[in-house]
Design a protein around this motif. Structure first.
Motif, mmCIF file in Angstrom:
data_model
loop_
_atom_site.group_PDB
_atom_site.id
_atom_site.type_symbol
_atom_site.label_atom_id
_atom_site.label_comp_id
_atom_site.label_asym_id
_atom_site.label_seq_id
_atom_site.Cartn_x
_atom_site.Cartn_y
_atom_site.Cartn_z
ATOM 1 N N LYS A 114 -18.513 -16.496 -16.026
ATOM 2 C CA LYS A 114 -19.524 -17.179 -15.224
ATOM 3 C C LYS A 114 -20.273 -16.102 -14.436
ATOM 4 C CE LYS A 114 -16.850 -20.062 -13.016
ATOM 5 N NZ LYS A 114 -16.401 -21.184 -12.147
ATOM 6 N N GLY A 138 -17.454 -23.191 -16.914
ATOM 7 C CA GLY A 138 -16.651 -23.135 -18.131
ATOM 8 C C GLY A 138 -16.829 -21.809 -18.854
ATOM 9 N N GLY A 139 -15.976 -21.565 -19.840
ATOM 10 C CA GLY A 139 -16.064 -20.342 -20.611
ATOM 11 C C GLY A 139 -15.345 -19.187 -19.951
ATOM 12 N N VAL A 140 -15.352 -18.049 -20.640
ATOM 13 C CA VAL A 140 -14.653 -16.858 -20.150
ATOM 14 C C VAL A 140 -15.406 -16.213 -19.000
ATOM 15 C CG1 VAL A 140 -13.856 -14.555 -20.816
ATOM 16 C CG2 VAL A 140 -13.586 -16.468 -22.404
ATOM 17 N N GLY A 152 -28.597 -22.209 -21.541
ATOM 18 C CA GLY A 152 -27.251 -22.347 -21.004
ATOM 19 C C GLY A 152 -27.134 -21.902 -19.569
ATOM 20 N N SER A 184 -25.085 -19.063 -14.698
ATOM 21 C CA SER A 184 -24.569 -19.677 -15.910
ATOM 22 C C SER A 184 -23.947 -21.018 -15.588
ATOM 23 C CB SER A 184 -23.531 -18.764 -16.559
ATOM 24 O OG SER A 184 -22.407 -18.609 -15.687
ATOM 25 N N ARG A 221 -12.559 -14.760 -16.702
ATOM 26 C CA ARG A 221 -11.229 -15.338 -16.921
ATOM 27 C C ARG A 221 -10.442 -14.368 -17.798
ATOM 28 N NH1 ARG A 221 -8.771 -20.092 -16.170
ATOM 29 N NH2 ARG A 221 -10.694 -21.090 -15.429
#
Length: 788
Positions: free
Chosen positions: A390, A386-388, A329, A383, A451
């Motif tokens: 980075k 997206g996602g909480v 990922g 990374s 985030r």
């Protein structure tokens, strides 16, 4: 880090082999990589993509004040270098100088000394160009230029304490493409022939070949030889390769070579001779020139010069390779680069036409050159988007070698008397200074973006940098006739060397501490808040650092590291169904130990150059850029900046020319509270695009007004070296078919014919008088483009 250091020392060829081996190994454990798009002329603000934080993002999502110039506009306007690129960018000044080129963002930059690397860093596809003259490396076949303002320490790091130019070149395409342009300006003989072709060689390999021939006959006439200048003959070429051997591995590599020649470079003009009444009667060189001209002396800033011939030769080669792999990922990027440039030049410091001591043709000429080499490696793992969370971690290593020489023939006064009885009043006095430097930069850096909610993001970053330098210097006095060149220079005996050094307050020995190490931990943080889905507000803090070093001067001049604490608050986004875009930022940057180049121009003609650390300085202001698409056929743009850049504490600054006349040597002044050089209070540009269809032909007009308020040309707050406020007007009118396969255009520059100077400095021996380098007058060019 030790592994990266070892890789850098392998050399460019070995590095390619190591990268190929690692690439094959990583390809066994990776998953498909997503190819990054790169638009060249975005149709709206939402599509402008930048690499300001290492990964491709929309400009409106980046908490940084930035301006972007697209590759299509660069080619259409024939913008050859960073000086032309930044003419309408607020708070940015790029201008050539006799000893180095000046690059300033928000009033902060590096001065005229070979010991400096630039406070405004330049990166080309991740490859670092640190030397001031490297802005002469021709700018062509690029996707875009990102002008990033304020310290860029986490993601760029290497000396980017005032800002960075991030240049992204065009990459080979998967399908056959070509583009070509031809331009000619009858007003000054400018020409440009540029062509590029991109073609797939196999399903996994594409190649792009690009080249540009350009030049100019000149716009300033030299009364001495009747020649026009600047007289340019330049070439640059590039071979680039994109390889995509598997869905999880992507490789970009390129090699650039450039050659610039200017046989009439230093078309400097004598200005303010006689000086203003407060200075009294003219003295020194000004008085002699007045007598030689019979009182009919042209001392205005115009397009007539009276100087002896000069030249500027510049060659560079740059190789860069970027590998990207997708591993689980995360994405792994490895950038290797090599850069070398060689330049030599001869300048006439005094813009006059009469002989010096012993009937030498020059009154004062300077012959200098530089060879700079660097190799660097950067590895970063980040990374996916997206996602909480980075994140990104990385390491950087660079090794550089510098060899610089400065030979000066000082024929304006009987300086040979300082070496009497070996020399006498008729000795053509000269001196040769040399600087050899080896430098290593090691960095580790990381960032994280969290985030906190659907609308709030917290961004944290940090970089640790360690810079070590080892240096040697020499200063030799002697004679050179009829001009100062390496072939004509004859050193004086050792005993005479010491005698002259004592008389000039010079030092001929090595530096007291020929090696130094500077290191710094630099944190940064920002908070972003999505006011709406298309509007983002942010507040940021960044700490910056630039290593100390050694100056090429007549004394063993060392200077310490400088640091900055920078704060910015801004809002950016789009409105009215994306027909309006805006970017508003307010900033403050507080510098400690700011490195400043100074010169003590003594009335007797001797010049003592120094690099000092200013105690403190502050740059603060507001930048606003906006565009509005009023209709399908009309778009209006504005890019305006307010800047307040002052010395907060600088008690031993260099003097103005009037102070040089009225105060004893060595002369100093308190510059605390006074404006910095190359820091206009207001600057920017306002432009528009108007299009209209006529049958199958689309007509387009691009008017542009760019302006600046007054600013000082040197770090002395001397009103005699003030460039007054001006506004210039450019216009491009083009016709093209709807499919855009070809275009013919007429380009007009400086249509109101404003005479301005890119460089000003005091005239030694003659307080109140100065010399200046005039910028291009009104010009017209016709251009033809073809593309597929």
């Amino acid at each position: 880090m030790a592994g990266i250091v070892m890789l850098c020392r392998l050399g460019p060829i070995a590095l390619l082999a190591v990268q190929a081996f690692v690439s094959s190994a990583l390809a066994q454990h990776a998953v498909p990589i997503a190819t990054e798009p790169s638009p060249s002329r975005p149709s709206d603000y939402d599509e402008i993509l930048v690499l300001a934080q290492g990964r491709l993002q929309r400009l409106r999502d980046v908490p940084i004040s930035a301006s972007v110039v697209g590759g299509v506009d660069i080619q259409s306007w024939n913008l050859n270098d960073l000086t032309a690129i930044t003419a309408s960018v607020p708070g940015v000044r790029v201008s050539p100088g006799p000893g180095a080129d000046h690059v300033h963002i928000r009033g902060v930059g590096s001065g005229e000394n070979a010991g400096f690397e630039q406070s405004v860093s330049t990166f080309v596809d991740g490859a670092y160009r640190g030397r001031g003259r490297a802005i002469r490396a021709s700018l062509f076949d690029v996707e875009r230029v990102e002008v990033l303002k304020g310290p860029q320490t986490t993601f760029f790091g290497n000396n980017a304490i005032a800002g960075a130019f991030n240049i992204v070149t065009r990459k080979p395409a998967r399908e056959a493409q070509y583009d070509a342009t031809a331009l000619y300006a009858p007003t000054d003989g400018e020409y440009a022939l540029e062509a590029a072709i991109s073609t797939p060689v196999s399903p996994t390999l594409s190649v792009r070949l690009a080249g540009k021939l350009s030049g100019m006959d000149g716009y300033t006439r030299n009364a001495v030889n009747g020649e026009l200048g600047p007289h340019l003959r330049d070439f640059v070429g590039r071979v680039s390769v994109r390889r995509e051997p598997s869905p999880i591995w992507e490789l970009d590599a390129r090699v650039d070579y450039g050659r610039n020649r200017d046989t009439e470079q230093s078309q400097y003009q004598l200005v303010n001779c006689p000086p203003p009444a407060a200075f009294g009667n003219p003295i020194g060189v000004c008085a002699n020139q007045q007598a030689a001209s019979g009182g009919a002396l042209d001392d205005r800033l115009d397009y007539d010069a009276s100087v002896l011939p000069s030249f500027f030769d510049y060659d560079f080669v740059e190789a860069s390779m970027t590998n990207r792999w997708r591993i689980g990922g995360a994405n792994l990027k490895w950038i290797s680069s090599y850069f070398r440039h060689d330049f030599s030049q001869m300048n006439t410091v005094f813009p006059v036409d009469y002989p010096g001591i012993a009937n030498t043709p020059f009154v004062h000429n300077v012959f200098n050159g530089e060879v700079a080499r660097s190799v660097s490696n950067e590895v970063r793992l980040e990374s996916e988007g997206g996602g909480v969370l980075k994140w990104m971690i990385g390491a950087y290593y660079a090794h550089g070698e510098l060899s610089a020489d400065l030979l000066s023939g000082s024929y304006f006064a009987p300086l040979g008397l300082l070496g009497a009885p070996y020399f006498d009043a008729e000795t053509p006095f000269a001196n040769l200074g040399a600087l050899e430097e080896s430098a290593e930069t090691k960095s580790a850096f990381a960032s994280a973006s969290v985030r906190l909610s659907d609308a709030v993001r917290l961004n944290l970053g940090a970089r640790y940098t360690r810079v070590s330098k080892q240096t040697e210097r020499s200063l030799v006095f002697g004679s050179a006739f009829p001009t100062a060149t390496f072939d004509t220079f004859v050193p004086a005996p050792d005993a005479v060397q010491l005698q002259i050094a004592d008389g000039l307050d010079a030092e001929i020995g090595p530096f007291d501490k020929p090696s130094r190490v500077d290191d710094k931990f630099m944190p940064s943080a920002s908070v972003q808040y999505d006011v709406t889905p298309r509007v983002m507000a942010y507040v940021s803090y960044a700490n910056g650092f630039k290593a100390g070093g050694y100056a090429l001067n007549s004394v063993g001049n060392m200077f310490d590291a400088e640091t900055v604490n920078a704060y910015e608050i801004g809002i950016k986004g789009t409105a009215r169904d994306r027909t309006v875009s805006f970017n508003l930022a307010a900033y403050r940057s507080d510098y400690d130990n700011l490195q400043e180049s100074t010169a003590d121009f003594r009335v007797d003609g001797s010049i003592i150059f120094l690099v000092k650390n200013v105690a403190t300085s502050r740059s603060q202001g507001v930048d606003l850029s906006a565009s509005a698409r009023a209709s399908r056929w009309f778009t209006l743009r504005a890019d305006i900046g307010y800047l307040d850049a002052v010395y907060r504490s600088f008690t031993d600054g260099p003097c103005t020319s009037y102070q040089q006349l009225t105060r004893p040597a060595p002369c100093i002044q308190d510059l605390s509270g006074k404006r910095k050089a190359f820091a206009p209070t207001w600057s920017g540009g306002i432009g528009a695009t108007l299009t209209a269809p006529v049958g199958n032909i689309k007509l387009r007009a691009d008017p542009l007004v760019y302006f600046t308020s007054s600013y000082y040309g040197q770090a002395t707050a001397d009103r005699e070296l003030l460039q007054k406020a001006y506004a210039k007007f450019d216009l491009r009118i083009a016709a093209a078919p709807v499919d855009g396969r070809w275009e013919i255009a007429l380009i007009g520059r400086n249509l109101t014919d404003k005479a301005t100077a890119s460089y000003r400095n005091s005239l030694p021996t003659s307080p109140g008088s100065s010399f200046a380098l005039v910028e291009r007058p009104r010009s017209f060019a016709i251009q033809v483009l073809a593309r597929r």
